[in-house]
Design a protein around this motif. Structure first.
Motif, short mmCIF file in Angstrom:
data_model
loop_
_atom_site.label_atom_id
_atom_site.label_comp_id
_atom_site.label_asym_id
_atom_site.label_seq_id
_atom_site.Cartn_x
_atom_site.Cartn_y
_atom_site.Cartn_z
N PRO A 7 0.50 -1.22 -0.18
CA PRO A 7 -0.34 0.19 0.09
C PRO A 7 1.06 1.12 0.18
O PRO A 7 2.43 1.17 0.09
CB PRO A 7 -0.73 -0.03 0.76
CG PRO A 7 0.15 -1.19 2.33
CD PRO A 7 0.86 -1.76 1.45
N GLY A 8 0.68 2.30 -0.43
CA GLY A 8 0.69 3.78 0.09
C GLY A 8 0.26 3.81 1.66
O GLY A 8 -0.65 3.69 2.24
N LEU A 9 1.01 4.50 2.60
CA LEU A 9 0.98 4.83 3.80
C LEU A 9 1.24 6.94 4.60
O LEU A 9 1.86 6.81 3.92
CB LEU A 9 1.58 3.66 4.41
CG LEU A 9 1.20 2.84 4.78
CD1 LEU A 9 2.94 2.09 5.91
CD2 LEU A 9 0.52 2.06 5.54
N PHE A 10 0.31 6.61 4.82
CA PHE A 10 0.27 8.71 5.52
C PHE A 10 1.02 8.22 6.72
O PHE A 10 0.36 7.91 7.95
CB PHE A 10 -0.64 8.99 5.16
CG PHE A 10 -0.60 9.98 6.75
CD1 PHE A 10 -0.07 11.31 5.51
CD2 PHE A 10 -1.18 10.92 7.36
CE1 PHE A 10 0.37 12.35 6.42
CE2 PHE A 10 -0.81 11.63 8.17
CZ PHE A 10 -0.12 12.84 7.05
N ILE A 11 1.60 8.58 7.81
CA ILE A 11 1.89 8.16 9.12
C ILE A 11 2.28 9.56 9.49
O ILE A 11 3.30 10.78 9.09
CB ILE A 11 3.18 7.05 9.20
CG1 ILE A 11 3.19 5.85 8.37
CG2 ILE A 11 3.66 6.68 10.09
CD1 ILE A 11 3.99 5.27 8.25
N SER A 12 1.72 9.42 10.60
CA SER A 12 1.67 10.91 11.73
C SER A 12 3.12 10.56 12.81
O SER A 12 2.75 9.64 13.24
CB SER A 12 0.13 11.30 12.47
OG SER A 12 -0.07 11.73 11.39
N HIS A 13 4.33 11.24 12.36
CA HIS A 13 5.21 10.95 13.12
C HIS A 13 5.63 11.67 14.47
O HIS A 13 6.69 11.00 14.89
CB HIS A 13 6.81 10.93 11.99
CG HIS A 13 7.10 12.16 11.78
ND1 HIS A 13 6.85 12.42 10.37
CD2 HIS A 13 7.05 14.10 12.22
CE1 HIS A 13 7.43 14.16 10.33
NE2 HIS A 13 7.72 14.67 11.60
N GLY A 14 4.69 12.74 14.82
CA GLY A 14 4.80 13.39 15.84
C GLY A 14 5.92 13.45 16.44
O GLY A 14 6.90 14.24 15.47
N SER A 15 6.37 13.60 17.96
CA SER A 15 7.33 14.23 18.28
C SER A 15 8.73 13.75 18.12
O SER A 15 8.61 11.74 18.07
CB SER A 15 6.95 14.55 19.54
OG SER A 15 8.48 14.94 20.63
N PRO A 16 9.89 14.07 18.09
CA PRO A 16 10.95 12.90 18.01
C PRO A 16 11.51 12.41 19.11
O PRO A 16 11.73 10.75 19.56
CB PRO A 16 12.49 13.91 18.06
CG PRO A 16 11.89 15.16 17.51
CD PRO A 16 10.23 15.19 17.76
N MET A 17 10.50 12.22 20.25
CA MET A 17 9.80 11.30 21.23
C MET A 17 10.01 9.91 21.00
O MET A 17 10.04 9.56 22.06
CB MET A 17 9.65 12.13 23.06
CG MET A 17 10.68 13.59 23.51
SD MET A 17 12.10 12.38 24.25
CE MET A 17 12.11 11.78 25.05
N LEU A 18 9.07 9.59 20.03
CA LEU A 18 8.39 9.26 20.14
C LEU A 18 9.34 7.45 19.75
O LEU A 18 8.86 6.64 19.56
CB LEU A 18 7.78 8.54 18.59
CG LEU A 18 6.59 8.12 18.49
CD1 LEU A 18 5.89 7.84 19.39
CD2 LEU A 18 5.80 7.82 16.68
N ALA A 19 10.43 8.29 19.71
CA ALA A 19 11.68 6.68 19.30
C ALA A 19 12.16 6.61 20.74
O ALA A 19 12.13 5.17 20.66
CB ALA A 19 12.62 7.57 18.78
N LEU A 20 11.97 7.12 22.18
CA LEU A 20 12.08 5.90 23.05
C LEU A 20 10.61 5.81 23.86
O LEU A 20 10.58 4.85 24.13
CB LEU A 20 12.79 7.35 23.78
CG LEU A 20 14.50 8.38 23.12
CD1 LEU A 20 14.83 9.26 24.25
CD2 LEU A 20 14.75 6.82 23.44
N ASN A 21 9.84 6.85 23.12
CA ASN A 21 8.29 6.81 24.43
C ASN A 21 7.23 6.34 22.99
O ASN A 21 6.68 7.34 23.00
CB ASN A 21 8.01 7.91 25.33
CG ASN A 21 7.12 7.85 25.87
OD1 ASN A 21 6.28 6.54 25.96
ND2 ASN A 21 6.07 8.81 26.19
N PRO A 22 6.90 5.13 22.52
CA PRO A 22 6.63 4.72 21.10
C PRO A 22 4.84 5.50 21.47
O PRO A 22 4.45 5.03 20.83
CB PRO A 22 6.54 3.66 21.05
CG PRO A 22 8.23 3.03 22.62
CD PRO A 22 7.86 4.44 23.21
#
Length: 258
Positions: A7-22
């Motif tokens: 598929p094609g995906l649209f992803i809301s990637h949020g704050s960089p902290m998502l890498a540490l706090n999913p």
């Protein structure tokens, strides 16, 4: 449809902290990747590569770029060493040229967090080649849609196409200290309008973004919404993979287009 068509995906990637706090979106991205055939390659248009003209990364191995300030030290230690794929980049350039879309090769662009942060949760082994393309901010919504439509046939070659941005993105109105009890009406109304139009395949209403209720309040600048136009071009069947809000009004939705 070919079972291997991605598929094609649209992803809301949020704050960089998502890498540490999913939060909720990290596990949603992981589940999504497990439910898809493993891609041969990944193409990402990120909100964090704004450009005057359309560019395509031809790097063999792009550096991981920590394009933010003021976050915990461990965030800057994260690397996402997935290879590039110059051959795919060349194919992308040819497809765009054939469609009358002028694009240029860029061999030095590092990989911003709009690319590596979602992929960190989806494909943590960083073993799938990634090609980033830029977001030409002087192009219309229809032109950005056409980029996605032009690259859509690559889905049949097990290439995963991602637009990485955010369904809502007004950093000035986020609740930085503690979670509010309710999502503001201006944020939920905008998100619900977009979802309703996509569900009913009224893509023109979304491309006419200035008429969407509370458009400017949700997107004082357009760069986090524009990757949705790109992903809309990749497929006509719309599904919601995940929906949530973070810090009050930051939409964390993930959409799928087949």
């Amino acid at each position: 449809m070919n079972l291997q068509t991605l598929p094609g995906l649209f992803i809301s990637h949020g704050s960089p902290m998502l890498a540490l706090n999913p939060e909720q979106v990290g596990p949603a991205l992981q589940r999504l990747s497990l439910n898809l055939p493993k891609p041969q390659a990944i193409i990402v248009m990120s909100a964090h590569w704004e450009s005057n003209s359309l560019e395509v990364s031809t790097s063999v191995r792009a550096e991981t770029w920590h394009d933010f300030r003021g976050f915990p030290a461990e965030l800057y230690e994260i690397r996402y060493p997935a290879p590039g794929q110059p051959e795919l980049a060349e194919e992308i350039l040819h497809l765009l040229a054939d469609a009358g879309l002028a694009a240029h090769a860029n061999s030095t662009r590092p990989r911003d967090h709009g690319v590596w942060m979602p992929l960190l949760h989806m494909y943590p082994d960083a073993d799938i080649p990634v090609v980033e393309i830029s977001l030409p901010m002087n192009w219309s919504a229809e032109d950005i849609y056409k980029i996605g439509h032009t690259l859509a046939p690559l889905r049949e070659k097990q290439v995963l196409i991602i637009g990485s941005g955010s369904i809502t993105h007004n950093l000035a109105e986020l609740a930085w200290r503690g979670e509010p009890t309710e999502v503001p009406v201006w944020a939920s109304s905008f998100r619900n309008y977009v979802v309703s139009k996509l569900t009913h395949q009224n893509y023109d209403a979304v491309l006419d973004w200035q008429t969407i209720p509370y458009a400017k309040r949700n997107h004082p600048t357009l760069e986090h919404f524009a990757p949705l136009f790109f992903t809309m071009g990749t497929g006509q069947r719309f599904n919601i993979v995940h929906s949530s809000f973070s810090m009050g009004s930051l939409g964390m939705d993930i959409y799928r287009f087949d």
